[in-house]
Scaffold this motif. Structure first.
Motif, PDB file in Angstrom:
ATOM      1  N   ARG A   1     -25.877 -33.392 -17.954  1.00 17.72           N
ATOM      2  CA  ARG A   1     -25.695 -34.587 -17.126  1.00 17.72           C
ATOM      3  C   ARG A   1     -26.498 -34.479 -15.829  1.00 17.72           C
ATOM      4  N   THR A   2     -26.853 -35.626 -15.281  1.00 19.18           N
ATOM      5  CA  THR A   2     -27.558 -35.666 -13.999  1.00 19.18           C
ATOM      6  C   THR A   2     -26.721 -34.981 -12.915  1.00 19.18           C
ATOM      7  N   HIS A   3     -27.357 -34.044 -12.184  1.00 21.55           N
ATOM      8  CA  HIS A   3     -26.713 -33.331 -11.080  1.00 21.55           C
ATOM      9  C   HIS A   3     -25.491 -32.522 -11.525  1.00 21.55           C
ATOM     10  N   GLN A   4     -25.429 -32.154 -12.797  1.00 25.27           N
ATOM     11  CA  GLN A   4     -24.206 -31.558 -13.340  1.00 25.27           C
ATOM     12  C   GLN A   4     -23.738 -30.331 -12.567  1.00 25.27           C
ATOM     13  N   ILE A   5     -24.621 -29.373 -12.332  1.00 25.14           N
ATOM     14  CA  ILE A   5     -24.205 -28.158 -11.639  1.00 25.14           C
ATOM     15  C   ILE A   5     -23.730 -28.477 -10.232  1.00 25.14           C
ATOM     16  N   ARG A   6     -24.457 -29.325  -9.546  1.00 20.79           N
ATOM     17  CA  ARG A   6     -24.114 -29.663  -8.161  1.00 20.79           C
ATOM     18  C   ARG A   6     -22.752 -30.354  -8.081  1.00 20.79           C
ATOM     19  N   VAL A   7     -22.510 -31.259  -9.032  1.00 19.57           N
ATOM     20  CA  VAL A   7     -21.237 -31.990  -9.047  1.00 19.57           C
ATOM     21  C   VAL A   7     -20.084 -31.065  -9.430  1.00 19.57           C
ATOM     22  N   HIS A   8     -20.288 -30.252 -10.458  1.00 17.81           N
ATOM     23  CA  HIS A   8     -19.220 -29.375 -10.920  1.00 17.81           C
ATOM     24  C   HIS A   8     -18.848 -28.318  -9.883  1.00 17.81           C
ATOM     25  N   MET A   9     -19.834 -27.710  -9.242  1.00 22.15           N
ATOM     26  CA  MET A   9     -19.506 -26.689  -8.244  1.00 22.15           C
ATOM     27  C   MET A   9     -18.803 -27.303  -7.035  1.00 22.15           C
ATOM     28  N   THR A  10     -19.205 -28.516  -6.671  1.00 22.17           N
ATOM     29  CA  THR A  10     -18.511 -29.210  -5.587  1.00 22.17           C
ATOM     30  C   THR A  10     -17.066 -29.492  -5.974  1.00 22.17           C
ATOM     31  N   SER A  11     -16.843 -29.816  -7.247  1.00 21.71           N
ATOM     32  CA  SER A  11     -15.501 -30.178  -7.706  1.00 21.71           C
ATOM     33  C   SER A  11     -14.516 -29.015  -7.646  1.00 21.71           C
ATOM     34  N   ILE A  12     -15.014 -27.766  -7.653  1.00 24.31           N
ATOM     35  CA  ILE A  12     -14.115 -26.609  -7.563  1.00 24.31           C
ATOM     36  C   ILE A  12     -14.141 -25.998  -6.160  1.00 24.31           C
ATOM     37  N   GLY A  13     -14.701 -26.731  -5.196  1.00 28.94           N
ATOM     38  CA  GLY A  13     -14.677 -26.277  -3.810  1.00 28.94           C
ATOM     39  C   GLY A  13     -15.759 -25.297  -3.438  1.00 28.94           C
ATOM     40  N   CYS A  14     -16.826 -25.194  -4.267  1.00 28.05           N
ATOM     41  CA  CYS A  14     -17.927 -24.262  -3.992  1.00 28.05           C
ATOM     42  C   CYS A  14     -19.273 -24.995  -4.083  1.00 28.05           C
ATOM     43  N   PRO A  15     -19.512 -25.966  -3.209  1.00 30.21           N
ATOM     44  CA  PRO A  15     -20.781 -26.699  -3.271  1.00 30.21           C
ATOM     45  C   PRO A  15     -21.978 -25.790  -3.020  1.00 30.21           C
ATOM     46  N   LEU A  16     -23.128 -26.199  -3.519  1.00 30.56           N
ATOM     47  CA  LEU A  16     -24.338 -25.414  -3.336  1.00 30.56           C
ATOM     48  C   LEU A  16     -24.751 -25.411  -1.863  1.00 30.56           C
ATOM     49  N   ILE A  17     -25.137 -24.265  -1.381  1.00 35.17           N
ATOM     50  CA  ILE A  17     -25.606 -24.158  -0.002  1.00 35.17           C
ATOM     51  C   ILE A  17     -26.895 -24.975   0.146  1.00 35.17           C
ATOM     52  N   GLY A  18     -26.967 -25.762   1.206  1.00 35.57           N
ATOM     53  CA  GLY A  18     -28.153 -26.559   1.492  1.00 35.57           C
ATOM     54  C   GLY A  18     -28.180 -27.917   0.837  1.00 35.57           C
ATOM     55  N   ASP A  19     -27.205 -28.229  -0.006  1.00 37.52           N
ATOM     56  CA  ASP A  19     -27.197 -29.512  -0.715  1.00 37.52           C
ATOM     57  C   ASP A  19     -26.845 -30.639   0.257  1.00 37.52           C
ATOM     58  N   LYS A  20     -27.774 -31.576   0.414  1.00 31.77           N
ATOM     59  CA  LYS A  20     -27.575 -32.673   1.370  1.00 31.77           C
ATOM     60  C   LYS A  20     -26.803 -33.845   0.762  1.00 31.77           C
ATOM     61  N   MET A  21     -26.708 -33.882  -0.569  1.00 30.57           N
ATOM     62  CA  MET A  21     -26.010 -34.992  -1.220  1.00 30.57           C
ATOM     63  C   MET A  21     -24.558 -34.641  -1.538  1.00 30.57           C
ATOM     64  N   TYR A  22     -24.331 -33.455  -2.056  1.00 28.25           N
ATOM     65  CA  TYR A  22     -22.981 -33.028  -2.418  1.00 28.25           C
ATOM     66  C   TYR A  22     -22.550 -31.955  -1.406  1.00 28.25           C
ATOM     67  N   ARG A  23     -22.028 -32.404  -0.286  1.00 29.52           N
ATOM     68  CA  ARG A  23     -21.789 -31.526   0.841  1.00 29.52           C
ATOM     69  C   ARG A  23     -20.358 -30.992   0.885  1.00 29.52           C
ATOM     70  N   HIS A  24     -20.220 -29.942   1.641  1.00 30.10           N
ATOM     71  CA  HIS A  24     -18.915 -29.314   1.845  1.00 30.10           C
ATOM     72  C   HIS A  24     -17.988 -30.300   2.574  1.00 30.10           C
ATOM     73  N   PRO A  25     -16.686 -30.286   2.270  1.00 23.63           N
ATOM     74  CA  PRO A  25     -15.738 -31.205   2.929  1.00 23.63           C
ATOM     75  C   PRO A  25     -15.719 -31.118   4.453  1.00 23.63           C
ATOM     76  N   VAL A  26     -16.177 -30.000   5.037  1.00 23.24           N
ATOM     77  CA  VAL A  26     -16.122 -29.870   6.506  1.00 23.24           C
ATOM     78  C   VAL A  26     -17.003 -30.913   7.193  1.00 23.24           C
ATOM     79  N   TYR A  27     -17.937 -31.501   6.452  1.00 25.38           N
ATOM     80  CA  TYR A  27     -18.822 -32.483   7.085  1.00 25.38           C
ATOM     81  C   TYR A  27     -18.069 -33.756   7.468  1.00 25.38           C
TER      82      TYR A  27
END
Length: 339
Positions: A233-259
């Protein structure tokens, strides 16, 4: 006169004596109906012992079946001398190590400066004619192994392997936090975010999506994770890692909740120093870490599939790029200050 690529050959074994040629093409040579239709329209597209025949004929032990595809070029892609790293090349395919920031194929608004522009120019300089056919895609900012087919047969064959989940695609990612458990799978359906259609989200009504992960190393602020895609799926890794609370470092679209906390603070805090004082230390360190790399820290480090012509199982690897190596060193040292 029509020019062809080198033929792909199949010799009939004794066990297949008497089979229909069309059965050999479909079940043994794995030629799609669409490609068969194209081949039948050319003089040397399908031959049996060197002769053009109907595919309804019966074959005999020792017969030589050959398919030949017409040479093609990507006339719609402007050749440009753009350097790229070649991991492997033969007469059937090209495997490259895509760099960060490079778009794979020209799109609306990006007609030049893509990997395709560079590859087409490379082939032109070598005096060979191929049409650019990326077998799969990587996001603009994702680095790593990318397969390019040199003819429609190879493109179709590898694509079918992907559909049948026989292609092993593995990635390395540097993520915030540490996934729990240390090894597992993320089975979360993915679809467009109705509020922001360019983004994807995990939603019960989405398309089935499965990512397997394994923790390789971890530090106070982040982790190195190996990921294997079971779906694409499009952006699959980025979306899935964000969904378990471990977003990719440096990702400007799928950002950490602290933002979200940061956005609430920005209206009333004009300087970085005051922002740092306003936010919790953990949130500030997360923001620093994201600033230390200009892209999502994701690298397609390994790709394994069966060669469409030789049928050999082949594995291609690309080393961790410099920016991710540097980020890993920052995590190990605990120095998260951006340069």
């Amino acid at each position: 006169m029509t020019s062809y690529y080198p033929p792909i050959t199949y010799i009939i074994p004794e066990a297949e004596d008497g089979w229909l040629l069309k059965t050999i093409l479909a079940r043994r040579m794995h030629v799609s109906r669409k490609l068969q239709s194209r081949l039948k329209l050319t003089e040397q597209g399908i031959t049996l012992n060197g002769e053009r025949v109907y595919i309804s004929v019966h074959v005999r032990t020792g017969d030589v079946v050959e398919i030949r595809m017409e040479q093609e070029t990507s006339d719609d892609i402007l050749p440009q001398p753009i350097p790229f790293e070649i991991l492997y090349e033969d007469e059937h395919m090209l495997i490259v190590n895509k760099e960060a920031g490079m778009i794979v194929h020209p799109t609306h608004g990006h007609y030049t400066g893509t990997l395709a522009n560079g590859v087409v120019d490379y082939w032109l300089q070598k005096g060979v004619a191929y049409r650019f056919r990326a077998v799969h895609r990587l996001d603009q900012e994702t680095t790593g192994v990318l397969a390019i087919a040199k003819n429609p047969y190879v493109h179709q064959h590898i694509s079918e392997q992907m559909i049948e989940n026989r292609v092993d695609k593995r990635y390395l990612a540097l993520v915030h936090g540490t996934p729990e458990p240390r090894q597992g799978e993320i089975n979360g359906p993915i679809d467009r975010d109705p509020e922001e259609p360019h983004r994807r989200i995990v939603t019960p009504d989405g398309y089935p999506s499965l990512t397997k992960y394994k923790l390789l190393d971890s530090w106070d602020q982040g982790s190195l994770v190996e990921l294997k895609l079971e779906t694409g799926r499009t952006h699959q890794i980025r979306v899935h890692m964000t969904s378990i609370g471990c977003p990719l470092i440096g990702d400007k679209m799928y950002r950490h909740p602290v933002y979200k906390e940061m956005m609430e603070a920005v209206d009333s805090v004009p300087t970085q120093e005051e922002l740092q004082a306003h936010l919790p230390e953990t949130a500030w360190r997360i923001m620093q870490l994201d600033e230390s790399i200009p892209r999502q820290a994701l690298h397609a480090f390994e790709l394994t599939f069966e060669h469409p012509v030789t049928h050999e199982k082949m594995t291609f690897q690309a080393p961790l790029p410099g920016d991710m190596q540097e980020l890993r060193q920052r995590l190990e040292s605990g120095n998260l200050e951006p340069k």
